[in-house]
Design a protein around this motif. Structure first.
Motif, mmCIF file in Angstrom:
data_model
loop_
_atom_site.group_PDB
_atom_site.id
_atom_site.type_symbol
_atom_site.label_atom_id
_atom_site.label_comp_id
_atom_site.label_asym_id
_atom_site.label_seq_id
_atom_site.Cartn_x
_atom_site.Cartn_y
_atom_site.Cartn_z
ATOM 1 N N MET A 72 -2.355 11.007 19.765
ATOM 2 C CA MET A 72 -1.498 10.176 20.170
ATOM 3 C C MET A 72 -1.128 10.450 21.869
ATOM 4 S SD MET A 72 2.344 9.422 18.324
ATOM 5 C CE MET A 72 1.560 8.844 17.152
ATOM 6 N N CYS A 78 -2.413 22.935 9.953
ATOM 7 C CA CYS A 78 -2.265 22.097 11.107
ATOM 8 C C CYS A 78 -2.604 22.704 12.294
ATOM 9 C CB CYS A 78 -1.076 21.256 11.306
ATOM 10 S SG CYS A 78 -0.430 20.130 10.020
ATOM 11 N N TYR A 117 -8.300 14.078 11.871
ATOM 12 C CA TYR A 117 -7.749 14.325 13.102
ATOM 13 C C TYR A 117 -7.233 12.934 13.322
ATOM 14 C CZ TYR A 117 -7.638 15.751 17.895
ATOM 15 O OH TYR A 117 -7.384 15.914 19.268
ATOM 16 N N THR A 118 -5.921 13.146 14.041
ATOM 17 C CA THR A 118 -5.364 11.947 14.869
ATOM 18 C C THR A 118 -4.694 12.359 16.273
ATOM 19 O OG1 THR A 118 -4.535 11.359 12.379
ATOM 20 C CG2 THR A 118 -3.204 10.295 14.289
ATOM 21 N N GLY A 145 -3.159 15.726 19.960
ATOM 22 C CA GLY A 145 -3.930 15.376 18.796
ATOM 23 C C GLY A 145 -3.568 16.590 17.635
ATOM 24 N N HIS A 199 -6.463 18.046 5.023
ATOM 25 C CA HIS A 199 -6.658 16.556 4.291
ATOM 26 C C HIS A 199 -6.031 16.847 2.851
ATOM 27 C CE1 HIS A 199 -6.276 12.501 4.238
ATOM 28 N NE2 HIS A 199 -7.357 12.241 5.120
ATOM 29 N N GLY A 204 -2.881 10.855 6.294
ATOM 30 C CA GLY A 204 -2.881 10.275 7.408
ATOM 31 C C GLY A 204 -1.743 9.609 8.210
ATOM 32 N N ARG A 205 -0.918 9.349 6.882
ATOM 33 C CA ARG A 205 0.442 8.646 7.452
ATOM 34 C C ARG A 205 1.430 9.948 7.812
ATOM 35 N NH1 ARG A 205 5.094 8.104 4.458
ATOM 36 N NH2 ARG A 205 6.626 6.365 5.253
ATOM 37 N N ALA A 264 0.557 12.660 9.314
ATOM 38 C CA ALA A 264 0.010 13.034 10.337
ATOM 39 C C ALA A 264 0.718 12.043 11.423
ATOM 40 C CB ALA A 264 -1.496 13.092 10.469
ATOM 41 N N ALA A 265 0.560 10.796 11.284
ATOM 42 C CA ALA A 265 1.234 9.934 12.370
ATOM 43 C C ALA A 265 2.805 10.256 12.477
ATOM 44 C CB ALA A 265 1.010 8.405 11.865
#
Length: 400
Positions: free
Chosen positions: A220, A354, A217-218, A373, A378, A383-384, A386-387
């Motif tokens: 922003m 997603c 989870y990420t 969010g 995964h 993570g990269r 997702a960002a």
């Protein structure tokens, strides 16, 4: 003993609506107890008693009042009560009480007072105005299918989703999907509550997701002030309500070509790419959690997109969807409209990679912000990735 005074709640409104009394006229109250609900153009707020005693209403529910107006008085039992305060506007007029946000939306969408009066409700808010417009466009819905039984477009083999092999054999009954029998001894159990058909479907999807998808989870923060201004302009232009949810659905459609793996279906060591993005959107208005799908939002005009979303909101209130409405999502947007929610972690629906969570806009540090969010599988998304995806989404949503 003390007056219940209407405070100044924001700088945008010169009057607020007294929606309802939570404590009856002449009823006992205690200091700090919520006694009334008032609504501004942005939110509903509770007013509290300032002392122990008996509450005497000075203003009837359904009245527009200015900040500083005395709405009620707390007195000792048997004490006399002064006459009522003079409200700014609107008490006792014929027809329903229409909130200021609803009036603005009526003006934008061309809805008349006669149309909202025909609903037969005493208080008209934005939702009732949306319902009027939806009735102009909406054909009667059909019975509700289980929202997780349709395979995403392009799923190998087709059939129901999730496939039985992903459930570890035959599909589990609802009680097993919820984690087995209760562990309380018979003597310690209360009455049983039967889950609705929709909730059983949600339970199965959640169980399969948590058992089979290693999600990360990420989150922003988006500055959405300019986006909301743009949404208001679009609402006036197409005469359909457009908000942050509609802007986000459209943005997700535009990102499909740049981030195809976020819309894929993972099958072992292969990822099946979706030819077209279809965005599932969560709605929970009391009849259960539904995830209708906006099919190919990139191919819809703003008016068509807004009409589709409005139709789904109305259908969620009654639990009536067409089967096609609930099938084929390649990514899901979960909406969290409660104003105090700042973080929500959605589960990734089986067959998808997603799921996004969108909070309601709120004022913070002189800005209007919302938190977005991304929960992601995964095994396929890092993570990269997702960002990068959230950064691109932020650009799409917040840039006029």
């Amino acid at each position: 003993m003390g007056d219940v005074v209407l405070p100044k709640l924001n700088n945008n409104d010169s009057e607020y609506l007294l929606v309802e009394w939570l404590v009856g006229d002449g009823a006992p109250v205690r200091a700090g107890e919520a006694v009334a609900v008032v609504e501004t153009s942005k939110a509903a707020s509770d007013l509290e008693a300032v002392a122990d005693g008996v509450l005497a209403h000075l203003v009837p529910a359904g009245t527009w009042c200015a900040p500083g107006a005395v709405l009620a008085r707390v007195t000792l039992p048997g004490a006399s009560t002064p006459g009522p305060a003079v409200p700014l506007a609107g008490a006792g007029s014929a027809g329903p009480v229409i909130t200021e946000p609803a009036r603005r939306l009526m003006a934008e969408l061309g809805v008349t007072e006669a149309e909202v009066a025909a609903l037969g409700v005493p208080l008209v808010r934005r939702g009732e105005v949306e319902a009027v417009v939806a009735r102009r466009d909406q054909a009667p819905g059909s019975a509700v299918p289980l929202p997780t039984d349709a395979a995403p477009e392009g799923t190998p083999g087709g059939g129901t989703w999730p496939p039985e092999r992903d459930l570890g054999g035959a599909a589990s009954p609802p009680e097993r999907a919820l984690g087995g029998a209760a562990t309380l001894p018979e003597a310690g159990r209360g009455g049983a509550v039967e889950l609705s058909r929709v909730q059983r479907a949600v339970a199965r999807a959640v169980t399969v997701s948590h058992q089979s998808i290693p999600a990360a989870y990420t989150v922003m923060r988006f500055d959405v002030g300019e986006a909301l201004v743009r949404a208001e302009e679009l609402t006036r232009s197409v005469r359909r309500p457009i908000g942050l949810a509609e802007l986000t659905v459209a943005a997700l459609a535009r990102l499909h070509e740049r981030f195809p793996l976020c819309y894929a279906t993972l099958d072992g060591d292969r990822a099946w790419l979706a030819e077209t993005p279809h965005v599932g959107v969560t709605f929970d208005l009391g009849e259960g959690l539904f995830v209708p799908v906006v099919h190919d939002p990139a191919g819809l005009s703003w008016k068509e997109l807004a009409t589709t979303m409005m139709r789904y909101r109305v259908a969620a209130g009654t639990g009536r969807f067409a089967e096609a409405d609930l099938a084929g999502a390649t990514i899901t947007l979960t909406l969290h409209t409660e104003p105090d929610v700042v973080l929500a972690v959605p589960f990734v629906f089986p067959g998808q990679v997603c799921a996004l969570a969108l909070t309601a806009p709120r004022e913070e540090g002189g800005r209007t912000v919302a938190d977005v969010g991304l929960a992601y599988d995964h095994r396929l998304i890092n993570g990269r990735d997702a960002a990068r995806f959230l950064t691109a989404l932020k650009q799409e949503v917040t840039t006029p």
